[in-house]
Design a protein around this motif. Structure first.
Motif, PDB file in Angstrom:
ATOM      1  N   GLU A   2      30.545  -6.264   1.681  1.00 27.32           N
ATOM      2  CA  GLU A   2      31.051  -7.545   2.174  1.00 27.32           C
ATOM      3  C   GLU A   2      31.273  -8.493   0.997  1.00 27.32           C
ATOM      4  O   GLU A   2      30.594  -8.430  -0.017  1.00 27.32           O
ATOM      5  N   GLU A   3      32.252  -9.393   1.184  1.00 29.73           N
ATOM      6  CA  GLU A   3      32.556 -10.350   0.126  1.00 29.73           C
ATOM      7  C   GLU A   3      31.343 -11.234  -0.154  1.00 29.73           C
ATOM      8  O   GLU A   3      30.653 -11.675   0.755  1.00 29.73           O
ATOM      9  N   GLY A   4      31.073 -11.451  -1.419  1.00 31.12           N
ATOM     10  CA  GLY A   4      29.945 -12.281  -1.799  1.00 31.12           C
ATOM     11  C   GLY A   4      28.631 -11.516  -1.877  1.00 31.12           C
ATOM     12  O   GLY A   4      27.627 -12.026  -2.362  1.00 31.12           O
ATOM     13  N   GLN A   5      28.656 -10.266  -1.423  1.00 30.04           N
ATOM     14  CA  GLN A   5      27.421  -9.461  -1.444  1.00 30.04           C
ATOM     15  C   GLN A   5      27.312  -8.754  -2.799  1.00 30.04           C
ATOM     16  O   GLN A   5      28.323  -8.333  -3.370  1.00 30.04           O
ATOM     17  N   GLU A   6      26.115  -8.664  -3.302  1.00 30.54           N
ATOM     18  CA  GLU A   6      25.901  -8.015  -4.601  1.00 30.54           C
ATOM     19  C   GLU A   6      26.078  -6.509  -4.499  1.00 30.54           C
ATOM     20  O   GLU A   6      25.793  -5.908  -3.474  1.00 30.54           O
ATOM     21  N   ALA A   7      26.504  -5.927  -5.603  1.00 30.86           N
ATOM     22  CA  ALA A   7      26.561  -4.468  -5.692  1.00 30.86           C
ATOM     23  C   ALA A   7      25.131  -3.946  -5.820  1.00 30.86           C
ATOM     24  O   ALA A   7      24.259  -4.638  -6.365  1.00 30.86           O
ATOM     25  N   HIS A   8      24.912  -2.751  -5.326  1.00 29.55           N
ATOM     26  CA  HIS A   8      23.563  -2.169  -5.389  1.00 29.55           C
ATOM     27  C   HIS A   8      23.062  -2.072  -6.832  1.00 29.55           C
ATOM     28  O   HIS A   8      21.881  -2.291  -7.096  1.00 29.55           O
ATOM     29  N   GLN A  13      19.375  -3.347 -11.263  1.00 27.19           N
ATOM     30  CA  GLN A  13      19.271  -3.917 -12.609  1.00 27.19           C
ATOM     31  C   GLN A  13      18.279  -5.087 -12.619  1.00 27.19           C
ATOM     32  O   GLN A  13      17.463  -5.212 -13.532  1.00 27.19           O
ATOM     33  N   ARG A  14      18.335  -5.927 -11.595  1.00 21.07           N
ATOM     34  CA  ARG A  14      17.421  -7.072 -11.520  1.00 21.07           C
ATOM     35  C   ARG A  14      15.974  -6.593 -11.341  1.00 21.07           C
ATOM     36  O   ARG A  14      15.050  -7.134 -11.953  1.00 21.07           O
ATOM     37  N   ILE A  15      15.761  -5.589 -10.497  1.00 20.97           N
ATOM     38  CA  ILE A  15      14.412  -5.046 -10.292  1.00 20.97           C
ATOM     39  C   ILE A  15      13.843  -4.561 -11.627  1.00 20.97           C
ATOM     40  O   ILE A  15      12.701  -4.876 -11.992  1.00 20.97           O
ATOM     41  N   LEU A  16      14.647  -3.823 -12.379  1.00 19.45           N
ATOM     42  CA  LEU A  16      14.190  -3.294 -13.672  1.00 19.45           C
ATOM     43  C   LEU A  16      13.966  -4.412 -14.699  1.00 19.45           C
ATOM     44  O   LEU A  16      13.018  -4.358 -15.472  1.00 19.45           O
ATOM     45  N   PHE A  17      14.823  -5.412 -14.667  1.00 18.75           N
ATOM     46  CA  PHE A  17      14.690  -6.549 -15.588  1.00 18.75           C
ATOM     47  C   PHE A  17      13.389  -7.307 -15.316  1.00 18.75           C
ATOM     48  O   PHE A  17      12.621  -7.598 -16.234  1.00 18.75           O
ATOM     49  N   ILE A  39      14.198   5.164  -4.618  1.00 16.12           N
ATOM     50  CA  ILE A  39      13.414   4.218  -3.803  1.00 16.12           C
ATOM     51  C   ILE A  39      14.352   3.179  -3.196  1.00 16.12           C
ATOM     52  O   ILE A  39      14.306   2.899  -1.996  1.00 16.12           O
ATOM     53  N   TYR A  40      15.221   2.631  -4.040  1.00 14.62           N
ATOM     54  CA  TYR A  40      16.148   1.611  -3.544  1.00 14.62           C
ATOM     55  C   TYR A  40      17.105   2.198  -2.507  1.00 14.62           C
ATOM     56  O   TYR A  40      17.417   1.558  -1.504  1.00 14.62           O
ATOM     57  N   TYR A  41      17.551   3.414  -2.740  1.00 15.04           N
ATOM     58  CA  TYR A  41      18.461   4.062  -1.775  1.00 15.04           C
ATOM     59  C   TYR A  41      17.831   4.117  -0.385  1.00 15.04           C
ATOM     60  O   TYR A  41      18.463   3.789   0.613  1.00 15.04           O
ATOM     61  N   CYS A  59      11.560  -2.504  -2.437  1.00 14.57           N
ATOM     62  CA  CYS A  59      11.768  -1.551  -3.530  1.00 14.57           C
ATOM     63  C   CYS A  59      10.968  -1.960  -4.759  1.00 14.57           C
ATOM     64  O   CYS A  59      10.319  -1.120  -5.384  1.00 14.57           O
ATOM     65  N   PHE A  60      10.996  -3.243  -5.083  1.00 15.72           N
ATOM     66  CA  PHE A  60      10.239  -3.728  -6.246  1.00 15.72           C
ATOM     67  C   PHE A  60       8.749  -3.425  -6.074  1.00 15.72           C
ATOM     68  O   PHE A  60       8.094  -2.948  -6.994  1.00 15.72           O
ATOM     69  N   PHE A  61       8.227  -3.683  -4.880  1.00 13.49           N
ATOM     70  CA  PHE A  61       6.809  -3.429  -4.606  1.00 13.49           C
ATOM     71  C   PHE A  61       6.491  -1.946  -4.786  1.00 13.49           C
ATOM     72  O   PHE A  61       5.520  -1.584  -5.463  1.00 13.49           O
TER      73      PHE A  61
END
Length: 198
Positions: A2-8, A13-17, A39-41, A59-61
């Motif tokens: 959807e428009e405005g939605q982040e790519a997986h 990348q943010r989780i790893l950062f 895990i994220y999948y 996923c982060f947890f």
């Protein structure tokens, strides 16, 4: 998407950062993306939309909890520790020696050391060796086992034992190729074999 939605990939990348920022002694190590990916999948494809809305946090947890158990695999100074990668490869080698001395001797005579193939197997929990549905099946088995990393070693040992005839016949180059690019196989065959290893 959807428009405005982040790519997986942006979420991963943010989780790893964030993980790297919260764990400066370890930081980001190559291969962590292979651990967080499955895990994220699972979280992001949950059929329950209310669960899916929390995929990033969940996923982060889970990733953080898993990394607390396998952290030693990703810290070079702990390679020789009991939970370190060298110790795990040594356990695999010892299991192979006790289960099939012929294969063990063949690989040893070819100087095909475990680090040539099993470093990646163990370090990344087999996430690069099989298609994603098989990786999820392996992880279900590994994570449901109290001694999960004992079972991971049994799976790795089974992968070698199942290729017995080829390994005994192959030269060094062919065995490296076989073990570094494991051939397609019904994952249930590997898991059933692993369960049979006492």
């Amino acid at each position: 998407m959807e428009e405005g939605q982040e790519a997986h990939w942006e979420v991963v990348q943010r989780i790893l950062f964030i993980y790297a920022k919260l764990n400066p002694g370890q930081g980001y190590v190559q291969g962590m993306n292979e651990i967080v990916g499955p895990i994220y999948y699972v979280m992001a494809s949950d059929p329950d939309l209310s669960n899916r809305a929390h995929a990033e946090a969940d996923c982060f947890f889970c990733f953080t909890a898993l990394m607390s158990e396998i952290r030693d695999f990703f810290i070079k100074t702990l390679d020789d520790a009991e939970g370190g990668i060298k110790c795990m490869m040594s356990r695999l080698s010892n299991m192979l020696k006790s289960k099939d001395i012929s294969i063990y001797n063949r690989l040893k005579s070819q100087e095909l050391h475990p680090q040539y193939y099993s470093f990646r197997w163990i370090n990344l929990l087999l996430s690069q060796e099989f298609p994603l549905p098989d990786v999820l099946r392996i992880w279900d088995s590994v994570f449901s086992d109290e001694k999960r990393f004992d079972f991971l070693i049994k799976i790795c040992c089974s992968m070698i034992l199942i290729q017995r005839d080829a390994i005994l016949e192959n030269d060094f180059a062919s065995n490296v190729k076989l073990l570094q690019n494991y051939p397609p196989i019904d994952i249930n065959v590997v898991l059933t074999h692993a369960v049979s290893l006492a």
